[in-house]
Motif scaffolding. Structure first.
Motif: not given
Length: 417
Positions: A111-122, A385-397
């Motif tokens: 949690a808190e560091r992985m791209k959403f699309g990459a997680y779906l691949f996994v 790193e910038e996306e992780e600092i901002a949070g995945l709520n905003i950077s991924e969704h």
């Protein structure tokens, strides 16, 4: 042939296991930071939806289809359940819930560091290959089609999945977190692990309770019939989980002179994982002992991961892998040999349980590290790193909680001033 009462029991148990998805969602979102909670929540819904589709199309056949020399299933792919027996349809319903549980274990770990699309691949890799092939070795033939897996033929016993579900999820999660790496700030000072504060421990505690309730279906439904063994299975499940919580909580209290809430929660889950393989074949006292050790293993395993600088965001590896290994071995140590029904001596049963632990570790971790590494090379799993600092709520969704938006607006106003 399952009676109507049996069908109803397994359908009810399936609903309880489905409830565990809500438990994972609450547990993981509560134990992580609020700037990532939307991402954590949608991962738990998305991985279930995707793994259900993959398991129906491919995984169910690999796991329960006509066995090819005990290694892999060869039919039952993309079934039209309107044309099958009710028993097979209900069996699929129950098993797809198990697949979803195995997959979602990985969500909290990274949690808190992985791209959403990459997680779906996994999620596709785990539900379509790692989990069903591993499951075939132990559970082939449970659907009544005949045949059995090669490990089951040797006498390996894993009643409801301490290894098949939980350790498989834990091994795959360990491989994934080694590739993705720790969260920013977790081990930055070189002096040990920095604590990353959870956002909502009451929500995490609610998640643990939902998982506890779901486990009644997880273990109780694995009989696939409503028979005289179900009450003792349910009691052993409850006892193992409760003693695991007290064990882990008490151990941490003895060291820190205060109750460590997250370890109390994970101790309960560790106790539940540990009795999952053996709850049908052990006494109530043995279930308590297995849960006791399971809770302690969670604490010790957590310390080992910190020492190795492996960042498991919610402590899922100690719970599912550590306690899962112990529960599998405990089946050989404490299981009633007549109930196990393998014809092996005590020493032989322990040996084959150990073989199963080793084989599943080699298969799951080995294949996972290869496929996940290839996927990471093709499209980077980790956010910037910038996306992780901002949070995945905003950077991924592109979403934020209202409180996050207010904070951002206030900081912007202060900066402008």
């Amino acid at each position: 042939m399952m009676t109507n009462v049996d069908l109803l029991w397994v359908i009810f148990a399936s609903a309880l296991v489905f409830l565990m998805q809500g438990g994972f969602l609450c547990l993981e979102s509560g134990m992580t930071r609020s700037k990532n909670s939307i991402n954590v929540a949608i991962k738990n819904l998305a991985d279930f939806c995707l793994s259900t589709l993959v398991f129906w199309a491919l995984g169910f056949g690999l796991m329960f289809g006509l066995s090819y020399q005990g290694w892999i299933g060869s039919d039952l792919f993309s079934l039209n359940f309107a044309k099958t027996s009710p028993s097979l349809a209900v069996f699929f319903l129950f098993q797809v819930m198990f697949c979803g549980a195995a997959v979602t274990i990985l969500s909290g770990i990274v949690a808190e560091r992985m791209k959403f699309g990459a997680y779906l691949f996994v999620a596709v890799i785990v539900s379509g290959l790692l989990y069903p092939v591993a499951g075939h070795w132990s559970w082939a033939g449970l659907d009544g089609t005949g045949g059995s897996g090669w490990l089951a033929e040797l006498g390996f016993v894993d009643f409801a999945g301490s290894t098949v579900v939980h350790s498989v999820g834990g091994w795959a999660g360990l491989a994934l977190v080694l590739i993705v790496g720790p969260r920013l700030g977790r081990f930055d000072d070189g002096e040990g692990a920095n604590t990353i504060k959870p956002s909502n421990m009451p929500t995490a505690t609610l998640g643990a309770l939902l998982l506890f309730i779901g486990w009644l279906g997880f273990n109780g439904g694995s009989t696939l019939v409503l028979d005289d063994t179900v009450p003792s299975i349910l009691i052993n499940t409850i006892v193992g989980g409760c003693v695991g919580a007290i064990s882990a909580g008490g151990l941490r209290y003895a060291v820190n002179q205060r109750l460590d809430v997250d370890q109390f929660i994970n101790g309960a889950l560790g106790g539940l994982v540990a009795v999952t393989a053996n709850c049908f074949a052990v006494s109530t006292g043995s279930a308590a002992l297995i849960g006791l050790v399971g809770g302690m293993i969670v604490v010790f395993f957590s310390q080992i991961l910190e020492t190795l600088k492996i960042d498991d965001a919610v402590g899922a590896i100690p719970v599912h892998l550590g306690a899962g290994i112990w529960g599998t071995l405990a089946t050989g140590l404490y299981g009633d040999l007549e109930t196990l029904g393998t014809g092996l001596s005590r020493l032989e049963q322990v040996a084959v349980q150990g073989l199963g632990v080793l084989v599943y570790g080699i298969w799951t971790f080995g294949v996972a590290i290869l496929l996940f590494s290839a996927g990471n090379a093709a499209f980077r799993f980790r956010v910037t790193e910038e996306e992780e600092i901002a949070g995945l709520n905003i950077s991924e969704h592109g979403m934020q909680h209202e409180s996050e938006m207010q904070t951002a607006e206030r900081l912007s106003s202060d900066s402008a001033g």
